[in-house]
Motif scaffolding. Structure first.
Motif, PDB file in Angstrom:
ATOM      1  N   UNK A   3       0.875  -1.280  -0.164  1.00 28.92           N
ATOM      2  CA  UNK A   3       0.065  -0.034   0.085  1.00 28.92           C
ATOM      3  C   UNK A   3       1.103   1.062   0.147  1.00 28.92           C
ATOM      4  N   UNK A   4       0.208   2.351  -0.232  1.00 24.68           N
ATOM      5  CA  UNK A   4       0.715   3.728  -0.227  1.00 24.68           C
ATOM      6  C   UNK A   4      -0.256   4.844   0.211  1.00 24.68           C
ATOM      7  N   UNK A   5       0.083   5.842   0.654  1.00 31.52           N
ATOM      8  CA  UNK A   5      -0.945   6.653   1.336  1.00 31.52           C
ATOM      9  C   UNK A   5      -0.862   7.969   0.320  1.00 31.52           C
ATOM     10  N   UNK A   6      -0.109   8.036  -0.649  1.00 35.38           N
ATOM     11  CA  UNK A   6      -0.182   9.072  -1.792  1.00 35.38           C
ATOM     12  C   UNK A   6       0.034   8.743  -3.072  1.00 35.38           C
ATOM     13  N   UNK A   7      -0.492   9.452  -4.118  1.00 35.46           N
ATOM     14  CA  UNK A   7      -0.200   9.134  -5.328  1.00 35.46           C
ATOM     15  C   UNK A   7       1.271   9.013  -5.663  1.00 35.46           C
ATOM     16  N   UNK A   8       2.279  10.036  -5.300  1.00 30.67           N
ATOM     17  CA  UNK A   8       3.584   9.926  -5.627  1.00 30.67           C
ATOM     18  C   UNK A   8       4.223   8.662  -4.990  1.00 30.67           C
ATOM     19  N   UNK A   9       3.880   8.222  -3.732  1.00 26.83           N
ATOM     20  CA  UNK A   9       4.299   7.222  -3.261  1.00 26.83           C
ATOM     21  C   UNK A   9       4.024   5.811  -3.941  1.00 26.83           C
ATOM     22  N   UNK A  10       2.638   5.728  -4.326  1.00 24.12           N
ATOM     23  CA  UNK A  10       2.120   4.675  -5.117  1.00 24.12           C
ATOM     24  C   UNK A  10       3.030   4.657  -6.564  1.00 24.12           C
ATOM     25  N   UNK A  11       3.132   5.546  -7.255  1.00 23.60           N
ATOM     26  CA  UNK A  11       3.882   5.443  -8.355  1.00 23.60           C
ATOM     27  C   UNK A  11       5.275   4.940  -8.053  1.00 23.60           C
ATOM     28  N   UNK A  12       5.991   5.382  -6.935  1.00 29.68           N
ATOM     29  CA  UNK A  12       7.333   5.020  -6.503  1.00 29.68           C
ATOM     30  C   UNK A  12       7.233   3.551  -6.432  1.00 29.68           C
ATOM     31  N   UNK A  13       6.154   2.805  -5.612  1.00 34.13           N
ATOM     32  CA  UNK A  13       5.903   1.523  -5.334  1.00 34.13           C
ATOM     33  C   UNK A  13       5.851   0.584  -6.600  1.00 34.13           C
ATOM     34  N   UNK A  14       5.110   1.391  -7.892  1.00 34.63           N
ATOM     35  CA  UNK A  14       4.671   0.683  -9.029  1.00 34.63           C
ATOM     36  C   UNK A  14       6.103   0.441  -9.878  1.00 34.63           C
ATOM     37  N   UNK A  15       7.084   1.790  -9.675  1.00 34.45           N
ATOM     38  CA  UNK A  15       8.574   1.544 -10.450  1.00 34.45           C
ATOM     39  C   UNK A  15       9.067   0.366  -9.702  1.00 34.45           C
ATOM     40  N   UNK A  40      -6.794  12.011  -3.260  1.00 37.04           N
ATOM     41  CA  UNK A  40      -5.390  11.871  -2.649  1.00 37.04           C
ATOM     42  C   UNK A  40      -4.685  13.127  -2.546  1.00 37.04           C
ATOM     43  N   UNK A  41      -3.990  13.246  -1.607  1.00 33.11           N
ATOM     44  CA  UNK A  41      -3.084  14.538  -1.164  1.00 33.11           C
ATOM     45  C   UNK A  41      -1.805  14.684  -2.433  1.00 33.11           C
TER      46      UNK A  41
END
Length: 230
Positions: free
Chosen positions: A36-48, A61-62
């Motif tokens: 999981x991720x709490x922000x869009x930026x963190x989510x995209x980083x996880x995806x990478x 999302x913030x």
């Protein structure tokens, strides 16, 4: 994933701590592996870092919102995306679908409903066993690949399933309700905007002039029909 969808690797992007924790637990109990991720930026980083089987994405999302996250994913990937929205009104839903989402679930979220939607989306990659040629568009069902003029098209699983269902019934007008049941396994007519948005995205990829489609035709008052080239 195959026809019997088992353990799926999910990326959950949700800023509400309670919802995120609850969904992680519930989806884990359904047999999925969740990061999981709490922000869009963190989510995209996880995806990478690691590509999941599917993204569950909150709209609000913030920082960058869920719509923009969806658009950025779609620039390079046909990964399935399910949106979580607090509202069922047309604005959130239509913008999300036009951004490239495959489906949506309205909050408050029932984990079993979300799990069912996840499994439905992942079943859309079920292979068939033949090849269909539609002018300069070729569908290789065994490889689950669609090409146009010899170049592979990047279709999402939902776009591919929609094209397969239409091509299975070439020349036959299918209502939005029929397509909802065939592709999304929904039975609520209000979700017909899922069909319209997906047709629009699919036309942009398979038609020579999307604004004047010759392959996927609109049948007024009914739905859509795939017309094989003469």
């Amino acid at each position: 994933m195959g026809q019997n969808v088992g353990v799926a690797f999910l990326l959950l992007i949700e800023d509400d701590d309670a919802i995120r924790t609850g969904l992680e637990f519930a989806l884990g109990r359904q047999g999925h592996r969740v990061v999981s991720a709490a922000t869009g930026e963190d989510g995209l980083e996880r995806l990478r870092e690691q590509r999941p089987d599917l993204v569950v994405l909150d709209v609000m999302l913030p920082g960058i919102d869920g719509f923009e996250v969806c658009r950025r994913i779609r620039r390079n990937d046909s990964l399935p995306i399910i949106l979580l929205t607090a509202r069922s009104d047309d604005i959130d839903v239509v913008v999300g679908l036009e951004s490239g989402a495959d489906d949506y679930v309205v909050k408050p979220i029932q984990p079993r409903v979300l799990d069912a939607r996840i499994r439905t989306v992942l079943r859309r990659s079920i292979p068939a066993s033949d090849m269909v040629t539609l002018g300069n568009v070729v569908i290789d069902r065994s490889a689950m690949v669609v090409t146009k003029n010899g170049r592979e098209l990047q279709l999402t699983p939902t776009e591919l399933r929609l094209l397969l269902e239409l091509s299975n019934r070439r020349g036959q007008a299918l209502s939005r309700q029929q397509l909802l049941q065939l592709v999304w396994e929904h039975d609520y007519l209000g979700d017909s905007r899922l069909v319209d948005a997906c047709v629009q995205r699919l036309r942009a990829k398979v038609e020579d002039v999307p604004s004047r489609p010759t392959l996927i035709r609109t049948v007024r008052g009914v739905g859509y029909r795939l017309d094989p080239p003469a």
